[in-house]
Design a protein around this motif. Structure first.
Motif, PDB file in Angstrom:
ATOM      1  N   PHE A 238       0.878  -1.407  -0.058  1.00 50.75           N
ATOM      2  CA  PHE A 238      -0.129  -0.003  -0.119  1.00 50.75           C
ATOM      3  C   PHE A 238       1.046   1.410   0.047  1.00 50.75           C
ATOM      4  O   PHE A 238       1.823   1.511   0.950  1.00 50.75           O
ATOM      5  CB  PHE A 238      -0.838  -0.030   1.435  1.00 50.75           C
ATOM      6  CG  PHE A 238      -1.983   0.633   1.195  1.00 50.75           C
ATOM      7  CD1 PHE A 238      -3.107   0.580   0.795  1.00 50.75           C
ATOM      8  CD2 PHE A 238      -1.791   2.270   1.651  1.00 50.75           C
ATOM      9  CE1 PHE A 238      -4.284   1.445   0.724  1.00 50.75           C
ATOM     10  CE2 PHE A 238      -2.879   3.124   1.609  1.00 50.75           C
ATOM     11  CZ  PHE A 238      -4.190   2.962   1.102  1.00 50.75           C
ATOM     12  N   ILE A 239       0.768   1.863  -1.151  1.00 51.17           N
ATOM     13  CA  ILE A 239       1.782   3.211  -1.238  1.00 51.17           C
ATOM     14  C   ILE A 239       1.003   4.277  -1.101  1.00 51.17           C
ATOM     15  O   ILE A 239      -0.323   4.798  -1.613  1.00 51.17           O
ATOM     16  CB  ILE A 239       2.490   3.211  -2.384  1.00 51.17           C
ATOM     17  CG1 ILE A 239       3.375   1.960  -2.599  1.00 51.17           C
ATOM     18  CG2 ILE A 239       2.997   4.502  -2.836  1.00 51.17           C
ATOM     19  CD1 ILE A 239       3.775   1.742  -4.207  1.00 51.17           C
ATOM     20  N   SER A 240       1.322   5.236  -0.018  1.00 53.99           N
ATOM     21  CA  SER A 240       0.345   6.474   0.433  1.00 53.99           C
ATOM     22  C   SER A 240       1.275   7.476   0.785  1.00 53.99           C
ATOM     23  O   SER A 240       2.436   7.386   1.457  1.00 53.99           O
ATOM     24  CB  SER A 240      -0.667   6.128   1.032  1.00 53.99           C
ATOM     25  OG  SER A 240      -1.452   7.289   1.515  1.00 53.99           O
ATOM     26  N   HIS A 241       0.674   8.795   0.664  1.00 51.45           N
ATOM     27  CA  HIS A 241       1.472   9.959   1.104  1.00 51.45           C
ATOM     28  C   HIS A 241       0.748  10.388   2.365  1.00 51.45           C
ATOM     29  O   HIS A 241       1.446  11.070   3.287  1.00 51.45           O
ATOM     30  CB  HIS A 241       1.189  11.039   0.117  1.00 51.45           C
ATOM     31  CG  HIS A 241       2.108  11.374  -0.701  1.00 51.45           C
ATOM     32  ND1 HIS A 241       1.983  11.223  -1.935  1.00 51.45           N
ATOM     33  CD2 HIS A 241       3.413  11.884  -0.580  1.00 51.45           C
ATOM     34  CE1 HIS A 241       3.169  11.484  -2.586  1.00 51.45           C
ATOM     35  NE2 HIS A 241       3.981  11.883  -1.702  1.00 51.45           N
ATOM     36  N   LYS A 242      -0.344   9.719   2.698  1.00 50.29           N
ATOM     37  CA  LYS A 242      -1.180  10.322   3.946  1.00 50.29           C
ATOM     38  C   LYS A 242      -1.132   9.391   5.164  1.00 50.29           C
ATOM     39  O   LYS A 242      -1.415   8.182   4.842  1.00 50.29           O
ATOM     40  CB  LYS A 242      -2.581  10.292   3.329  1.00 50.29           C
ATOM     41  CG  LYS A 242      -3.153  10.999   1.986  1.00 50.29           C
ATOM     42  CD  LYS A 242      -4.324  10.915   1.521  1.00 50.29           C
ATOM     43  CE  LYS A 242      -4.478  11.973   0.115  1.00 50.29           C
ATOM     44  NZ  LYS A 242      -5.999  11.313  -0.108  1.00 50.29           N
ATOM     45  N   PHE A 243      -0.474  10.038   6.095  1.00 44.14           N
ATOM     46  CA  PHE A 243      -0.304   9.146   7.382  1.00 44.14           C
ATOM     47  C   PHE A 243      -1.436   8.682   7.858  1.00 44.14           C
ATOM     48  O   PHE A 243      -1.465   7.565   8.490  1.00 44.14           O
ATOM     49  CB  PHE A 243       0.553  10.297   8.193  1.00 44.14           C
ATOM     50  CG  PHE A 243       2.087  10.252   7.876  1.00 44.14           C
ATOM     51  CD1 PHE A 243       2.717   9.555   8.436  1.00 44.14           C
ATOM     52  CD2 PHE A 243       2.531  11.309   7.220  1.00 44.14           C
ATOM     53  CE1 PHE A 243       4.143   9.445   8.057  1.00 44.14           C
ATOM     54  CE2 PHE A 243       3.808  11.594   7.021  1.00 44.14           C
ATOM     55  CZ  PHE A 243       4.683  10.620   7.217  1.00 44.14           C
ATOM     56  N   ASP A 244      -2.654   9.276   7.824  1.00 39.21           N
ATOM     57  CA  ASP A 244      -3.747   8.899   8.536  1.00 39.21           C
ATOM     58  C   ASP A 244      -4.081   7.663   7.839  1.00 39.21           C
ATOM     59  O   ASP A 244      -4.390   6.715   8.763  1.00 39.21           O
ATOM     60  CB  ASP A 244      -4.986   9.806   8.011  1.00 39.21           C
ATOM     61  CG  ASP A 244      -5.123  11.131   8.761  1.00 39.21           C
ATOM     62  OD1 ASP A 244      -4.107  11.191   9.844  1.00 39.21           O
ATOM     63  OD2 ASP A 244      -5.482  12.201   8.170  1.00 39.21           O
ATOM     64  N   GLU A 245      -3.932   7.288   6.626  1.00 30.90           N
ATOM     65  CA  GLU A 245      -4.396   6.292   6.196  1.00 30.90           C
ATOM     66  C   GLU A 245      -3.437   5.251   6.393  1.00 30.90           C
ATOM     67  O   GLU A 245      -3.855   3.967   6.875  1.00 30.90           O
ATOM     68  CB  GLU A 245      -4.309   6.331   4.398  1.00 30.90           C
ATOM     69  CG  GLU A 245      -5.318   6.771   3.895  1.00 30.90           C
ATOM     70  CD  GLU A 245      -5.080   7.036   2.287  1.00 30.90           C
ATOM     71  OE1 GLU A 245      -5.777   7.818   1.673  1.00 30.90           O
ATOM     72  OE2 GLU A 245      -4.077   6.605   1.865  1.00 30.90           O
TER      73      GLU A 245
END
Lengths: 328, 511, 331, 327
Positions: B209-216
């Motif tokens: 899972f690649i994401s910028h968003k820390f919440d996610e």
């Protein structure tokens, strides 16, 4: 944003360095090579009158090629140029029949070109149609109108002062057409490389959306380019009609592809965004020299076209092959 | 869809299904990956974290067979494997939902799902009925009610995304890669995506899972791996780590996401928009903007915010309504009109709309200001360089020379060029559409700081953003849009994340 | 840098040019035979005749050349390169009578002898023109060929070459003039196949579809007559429609055998090439070209010039099943 | 389903063609006899064959301007083979024609694939090279009817169930390529490559290779047409089918094939070609001077592309509509 003062240099490469590595330099080398080869191959080559005659093989095409270069750099294309010549020439012929003199003929020729260009321009910029298809259509349409008007007939009887444009000489071996070609080359060189308009052309060719979002009136620029191409076709029509002294609907048949070949050989990216007028000038000379040199050896035109075709693919393929072998 | 039984997958939980070991990928002039390692475990979500240019997308491309690594091994269930083409990767059970919507508008939904691995009938011909039947199966499995025979272009963005997910699921995969899957999704759709991830996890699939968003990341991931500048920095269990540590690993230094403090001295009203209406995109838009103000526009993706801004900037001009600048009515029929009226727009799509990446930096900057650097329409290069130098210095640009093509710069520096280009026109109003989307944390802070500075100097700023922290941190006032209309205008105490989300999602209605 | 290189070359060039400009190169008399397009059987045969004349005269070099498609611009480029080579004479079969005139005038002004043959050039663009035969005679012949095989009269149509072919147009006009002499022969259409086989073929098909009662197709061009013959054969209308006109025996033998063509006519292209070469040579060597003067054409005889500076070579000769076999191996 | 069929481009074009034929029939009833229509179709067969090949190339965002030159060169080569070795059976001749054509197409494809030269430049170049080669190998001489063997000339004329083989070849090609384009991986990859090259790469399709195959197919069809053309008109020379490449592109455009790639069908190419064929054949029949033909087909192209653009127009996002629905 208070960081330490950083100076970004304007350029890393001087313009001269850049020129030396450019397409134009490569092409110029090719031109010189062909020139030397020609002077060895035929004893008739190095003759002022002959070289002057040779220029007629490309001057008219090159005049259109300059406008076409701008159009292609902007990401569009116009395949109807030769048909515009036919229609403009037909219109001039009709004006002759109606008894008009040379000044009116010139206006009619230029006007027809501009109207045709505007028609292409409206279809492309207002209706958002792809220019390659639109101009395949108008290519048939414009010449088709000539055929409807003229059928199997010809217009002739151009006034004697009209012959100057295609047959006149300014001084010694320097023909009017050649001088016109040089003047037009300089004008287009300035337009493309030294004006805001030229900068907009490059921007549009690289990224039309980005150019629009930068506040450039993209459609207006493209429309003007189609107008210019039509206008240049009008000028070429005047020269060619004057040189031939008659108009038939088949006049200048097939020139569009030669003109595009000239533009592409001159280093203009067919996909838009880059190219230069000096490149097109050199390409015009290369094509003229090849045709003339082989003509002196009585090589049939179609064999010359093999050379031109091979040159076209060769000069584009060579740097790529070289790059490929270097990276491997 | 393949269902792997629970006990089978729990057996393998500790053994990685896919391992990257010392993988290096070099492009001419750039080392995109330098001996990186990555382990994916069955039934677990691995978050891959890193700034732009850290090498995340390159890893995805290596895993899906689009790039071949120059060095290093890929081990599938402990055995080395070589992905020479995307096909071999798919056959090995690796599937990906890519960052960009990599789908085909002109092909049917079923074909979009099965292109490249369509079911065959006799003579090896594509079996269309079977393909559509299986498409329905997969679509139903993720709760999407889409006719598999319609062309993709007839679907909305959200449904297209479901097709993209279905495509990934159509391959019997043991590894599912999700490359920033929530980037184009709205609040509600993100929730649905989480459910899907949970479902895949329970089926024992390994998820990257690649994401910028820390919440996610903290919401969904079991493990994390951090890359920086194409190098492996560290990995571990999510429960053992906190945000500050992760950020430090990502950028290599301490950065707190603190927005610049501003003293708001609002000036006179500069822009007023009344009953602005477009045929299909937005209606009845009325708002005003004051000098020195940062006005935030919040809403879900597809709420019509960008469309509204592009209409104000003259890109689309099917509208009714009145725009006033400094109290005088203006008609904006093209971006050129907008610029001459002092409105400029920093678009969301930087590569396509913002910059002309194949042209050098100085030409990008002077492009809208050529009227000032030239004389009678003739270019004066010295003036151009002067102007470019002035504004690149102001935005603190990092580049080799002003003659470098914009293409060669990082996303953050490209964004700075777009901003510099507009500042050079000395605008009154600057509209920024998702100004920090896809740029690294360092540049992000710089852009924020700069935006505040501009507002303090009296420029009016409109900022469209989907990032709640950014909206809350930067705006004086926030307008929330939903389905093409303004649903709320929030200031001061009303500016709370919950309120924004409620208005944007239509849970709480005003007007 | 590059500019400097260029000026040097230009400078060098003009020096060399001034030295070489006036030098004559060849001792041989060089005569260029410029044809409408290379590769057409008729002109290949004419070239043979030119070589024959050259051999007979001695010290003559023949340059057989032409564009590769039948365009005026192509011929102008060829003529320009011939002027550059300083040939002694040009004998041209023109694609366009007017468009070539300026280029040929230039050739004459540089002291090159210019004549046209087969398909003429406007009078100011040449010193004389050699018609293969007299225009009225050809016009009459092509109608007569059709009429001979339709005793009860009927519809005929003409399939010509390009709409700009000077000679074809002249013959068709002449044919129309004599039409009233053949009662019952009704000319329904004139179409143009552009000397392209496929286009001629389609035009012939169109004629058959439009005029179901068509009795004959007259094609005064070697490409057209072959294509029409093929079209009639393919339509299964041998016997119904007679294809006639001007053709080469070597190419037409099959059509005559199949019966699609009862008879056709042509003058001898070898003779034509031979005569054109002889004329060019003699005029180059001072023969007068005023009205009424007579120029020698070797074994063919002599050409007498009329008020337009034109002369006719000989009558067309008619071929049918009785004699085509004897000539098909010759041209 | 029915609605989709009726509103499709192909159905519209079909309707226009029928109206056109109807109009011609009013002036000239014999035009709609079966034998005449069969004749029109037979005449249009080369255009149909080439349009199918061109369609595939255009689908992949390329263009092939060399088809007519390819046709001329293949035609000349097989004609010369026939003259040199009259005993060679027609089957072999056809195989040589297809093979040689495919080879020339593959050369285009390789330049596009491996060297990444824009297709329009490649085929502009090879167009002149192939055409020039015809001159070089034939020395400019024509191969005439009487030099060809009967068997060589007979194939396109040979009638099966009342239709000549020329027409059958076109029909068979239409059927084969209909299946290829709808039911095979290769066929679908052409659509994918043209529709979204970037996405195609992700779906495991090699864009360059697909383009290579498109050019090869186009070349093979041009080669086949080369033999058919030369044997039907019973002549081979340098300028055979000169300028025909633009007719072929025009047929594709009229048939609704998007020059931007990714959109088009075999049916569209077929109908586009038939449209031009009908116009070409109808004009002389209804006594309109053939000089009108060029202008008419030019106008048809412009109208067709304008109509296609209209139906494809991006209507922008419809954001408000959904808002109105919920109210």
């Amino acid at each position: 944003m208070k960081t330490t003062e950083r100076i970004i240099p304007d350029r890393l490469q001087s313009p001269i360095q850049r020129y030396l590595k450019s397409w134009e330099t490569l092409l110029l080398a090719v031109a010189v090579a062909i020139f030397i080869a020609n002077s060895f191959a035929s004893p008739y080559f190095l003759n002022a009158w002959n070289l002057s005659d040779a220029t007629f093989n490309f001057t008219e095409k090159a005049m259109i090629a300059f406008a076409m270069a701008l159009l292609i750099i902007s990401g569009e294309i116009d395949l109807s140029v030769a048909s515009m010549i036919a229609l403009a020439s037909t219109a001039m012929g009709a004006a002759v029949q109606a008894g008009f003199g040379t000044p009116v003929l010139i206006l009619v020729g230029l006007g027809t070109g501009v109207i045709c260009g505007a028609f292409n321009g409206i279809l492309v910029t207002r209706m958002g149609l792809p220019s390659i298809v639109v101009t395949i259509g108008t290519m048939s349409l414009f010449r088709g109108i000539s055929y409807i008007v003229l059928g199997d007939q010809a217009y002739r009887g151009y006034p004697s002062d009209f012959t100057f444009f295609g047959q006149g000489y300014i001084w010694w071996v320097i023909s009017f057409e050649f001088v016109l070609f040089l003047i037009i080359a300089i004008i287009y060189g300035i337009i493309l490389h030294k004006t805001n308009f030229g900068r907009a052309v490059f921007a549009i060719g690289n990224n039309p959306t980005g150019a629009l979002f930068s506040g450039i009136r993209v459609q207006r620029v493209k429309f003007i380019l189609f107008l210019l191409t039509g206008f240049m076709s009008g000028i070429a029509a005047i020269c060619l009609t004057s040189r031939l002294g008659s108009t038939r609907p088949s006049i200048a048949f097939g020139w569009e592809l030669e003109i595009i070949t000239m533009v592409v050989l001159g280093g203009v990216n067919i996909l838009g965004g880059s190219g230069s007028i000096p490149g097109v000038v050199i390409a015009a000379f290369v094509m003229g020299l090849v045709t003339f040199g082989l003509g002196l050896l009585n090589v049939p035109g179609i064999v010359m076209s093999i050379v031109i075709g091979a040159l076209l693919i060769g000069v584009i393929a060579m740097p790529r092959i070289w790059k490929m072998t270097r990276t491997n | 869809m393949q269902v792997i039984t629970q006990d089978q997958s729990s057996q393998d939980r500790t053994k990685p299904v896919l391992v990257l070991d010392g993988v290096t990928k070099v492009f001419p002039g750039v080392k995109a990956l330098s001996e990186v390692s990555l382990k994916l475990f069955p039934g677990q979500v691995m978050a891959l974290i890193g700034e732009n240019g850290a090498g995340k997308s390159t890893v995805v491309k290596v895993l899906t067979g689009i790039y071949q690594p120059n060095k290093g091994d890929i081990l599938l269930n402990g055995k080395p494997i070589h992905f020479s083409t995307p096909q071999t990767a798919a056959n090995a059970g690796i599937t990906a939902i890519h960052q960009e919507t990599v789908l085909f508008d002109e092909l049917s939904v079923a074909e979009n799902i099965f292109l490249g691995h369509a079911p065959r009938s006799n003579f090896g011909l594509i079996d269309w009925p079977e393909m559509e039947r299986r498409s329905v199966e997969i679509l139903d499995g993720i709760g999407a009610n889409i006719d598999p025979s319609v062309k993709l272009r007839e679907l909305g963005i959200a449904n297209k995304h479901l097709v993209a997910i279905s495509r990934a699921l159509s391959i019997d995969a043991s590894v599912v890669i999700m490359d920033e899957p929530t980037a184009a999704l709205s609040y509600k759709e993100i929730e649905e995506l989480y459910e899907l991830v949970d479902k895949l996890r329970s089926q024992g699939k390994a998820i990257l899972f690649i994401s910028h968003k820390f919440d996610e990341i903290f919401h969904i991931a079991d493990r994390y791996t951090v890359f920086r500048d194409g190098q492996f920095i560290g990995d571990g269990l999510i429960e053992d780590v906190d945000r500050t540590t992760l950020v430090k690993m990502m950028v290599g230094r301490d950065i707190s996401q603190i927005f610049p403090s501003r003293d708001s001295h609002l000036g006179d009203e500069i822009l007023s928009v009344e009953n602005y209406t477009h045929v299909t995109e937005f209606a009845d838009i009325s708002f005003s903007l004051r000098k020195g103000e940062i006005l935030g526009f919040y809403g879900l993706v597809g709420a019509g915010r960008s469309e509204l801004m592009q209409a104000l900037f003259g890109i689309t001009n099917l509208f009714s309504g009145v725009v006033r600048i400094d109290g005088a009515e203006v008609i904006i029929g093209s971006p050129a009109d907008a610029v001459s009226n002092g409105i400029v727009y920093v678009p969301e799509d930087r590569g396509k709309q913002g910059a002309i990446i194949d042209l050098p930096i100085f030409q990008n900057i002077t492009l809208p200001s050529l009227g000032r650097t030239s004389k009678n329409g003739f270019i004066r290069l010295a003036e151009e360089f002067k102007l470019a130098r002035k504004y690149t210095k102001r935005i603190d640009l990092r580049a080799a020379s002003l003659d470098t093509n914009v293409e060669n710069l990082s996303g953050g520096n490209q964004q700075k060029i777009v901003i510099a280009k507009w500042l050079a026109t000395q605008p009154k109003i600057i509209i920024m559409d998702e100004p920090t989307k896809g740029i690294d944390i360092g540049s992000k802070a710089a852009v924020h700081e700069f935006m505040a500075e501009l507002a303090d100097q009296g420029l009016a700023v409109i900022m469209v953003s989907s990032e709640i922290p950014e909206i809350l941190g930067m705006s004086n006032r926030v307008i929330v849009m939903r389905e093409g209309r303004i649903v709320s205008e929030l200031t001061d105490d009303d500016l709370k994340p919950e309120t924004l989300v409620q208005y944007a999602a239509g849970i709480n209605r005003e007007r | 840098m590059k500019r400097c290189k260029f000026t040097k070359i230009v400078a060098g060039l003009s020096v060399v040019a001034s030295i070489m400009g006036t030098t004559a190169f060849a001792e041989d008399t060089r005569i260029a035979l410029v044809v409408k397009a290379l590769g057409i059987g008729f002109f290949e045969a004419a070239a043979k005749g030119a070589e024959e004349a050259a051999a007979e005269l001695g010290g003559v070099e023949i340059i057989y050349t032409g564009p590769t498609s039948t365009t005026a611009e192509g011929q102008i480029e060829v003529i320009n390169s011939l002027i550059a080579q300083g040939v002694d004479a040009i004998a041209v079969s023109a694609n366009d009578p007017d468009a070539l005139a300026p280029a040929l005038k230039k050739a004459m002004s540089r002291g090159i002898t210019v004549i046209s043959w087969d398909s003429g050039v406007a009078q100011e663009g040449r010193q004389m023109h050699l018609n293969p035969s007299s225009t009225p005679l050809i016009g009459n012949t092509i109608i007569k060929l059709a009429a001979d095989h339709m005793p009860n009269g009927g519809d005929v149509a003409i399939l010509s070459a390009t709409s700009t072919s000077t000679n074809q147009n002249a013959w068709i006009d002449a044919a129309k003039e004599v039409l009233p002499n053949y009662s019952g022969v009704n000319l329904v259409a004139t179409v143009y196949g552009d000397d392209l086989s496929d286009k001629s073929y389609r035009e012939a098909e169109g004629l058959m579809a439009t005029y179901p009662d068509l009795k004959a197709i007259i094609a005064p061009t070697t490409v057209g007559i072959l294509a029409a013959c093929q079209a009639v054969t393919d339509a299964g209308k041998i016997g119904e429609i007679n294809v006639t006109g001007l053709g080469l025996p070597s190419e037409m033998a099959g059509c005559v055998d199949s019966g699609a063509t009862k008879s056709f006519a042509i003058w001898n292209p070898i003779d034509l090439g031979y005569a054109a070469t002889m004329l060019a040579y003699n005029i180059h060597n001072g023969a007068a070209t005023d009205e009424g003067s007579s120029v020698e054409m070797g074994r063919i005889g002599s050409a007498v010039l009329d008020e337009t500076g034109s002369a006719a070579m000989s009558d067309p000769f008619t071929y049918d099943s009785s004699n085509v076999g004897d000539f098909k191996s010759i041209f | 389903m029915l609605k989709r069929l009726i509103t499709s481009r192909e159905a519209l074009l079909m309707l226009i063609i029928l109206v056109l034929i109807g109009l011609v029939a009013i002036r000239f009833p014999r035009f709609i006899t079966l034998s005449n229509l069969a004749g029109v179709f037979n005449d249009t067969s080369p255009l149909i064959l080439l349009a199918i090949g061109q369609m595939i190339v255009i689908l992949t965002k390329c263009i092939d301007l060399s088809v007519a030159a390819n046709l001329a060169l293949t035609g000349m080569v097989v004609a010369m083979i026939n003259v040199a070795a009259p005993g060679v059976p027609v089957v072999v001749i056809i195989a040589v024609a297809i093979g040689l054509g495919a080879l020339m197409g593959a050369f285009n494809g390789l330049l596009v694939w491996k060297l990444d030269i824009p297709p329009i430049v490649v085929t502009l170049g090879t167009m002149t090279i192939y055409r020039g080669t015809v001159f070089v190998i034939s020395n400019g001489k024509w191969v005439n009817s009487h030099e060809m063997t009967q068997a060589f000339k007979a194939f396109p004329r040979y009638e099966l169930f009342g239709m000549p083989m020329m027409s059958w070849t076109a029909i068979i090609a239409v059927i084969i390529f209909f299946i290829v384009m709808t039911r095979t991986t290769l066929g679908r990859s052409f659509y994918a490559v043209g529709g979204n090259p970037h996405a195609a790469t992700y779906a495991g399709i090699n864009v360059g290779r697909s383009q290579f195959w498109a050019f090869t197919i186009s070349g093979a069809l041009a080669g086949l047409t080369g033999y058919l053309w030369v044997s039907r008109y019973a002549v081979a020379y340098v300028n055979v089918a000169s300028g025909f490449e633009l007719d072929v592109v025009a047929a594709c455009v009229i048939g609704g094939i998007s020059i931007a790639g990714g959109i088009g069908s075999v049916g569209g190419a077929l109908l586009g070609a038939i449209f031009l064929g009908v116009i070409k054949n109808a004009l002389p029949v209804i006594n309109v001077s053939p000089f009108w033909q060029l202008a008419i087909s030019g106008s048809a192209i412009i109208i067709a592309v304008a109509l296609n653009a209209r139906s494809n127009k991006n209507h922008g996002r419809i954001i408000l509509k959904s808002a109105e629905k919920t109210q």
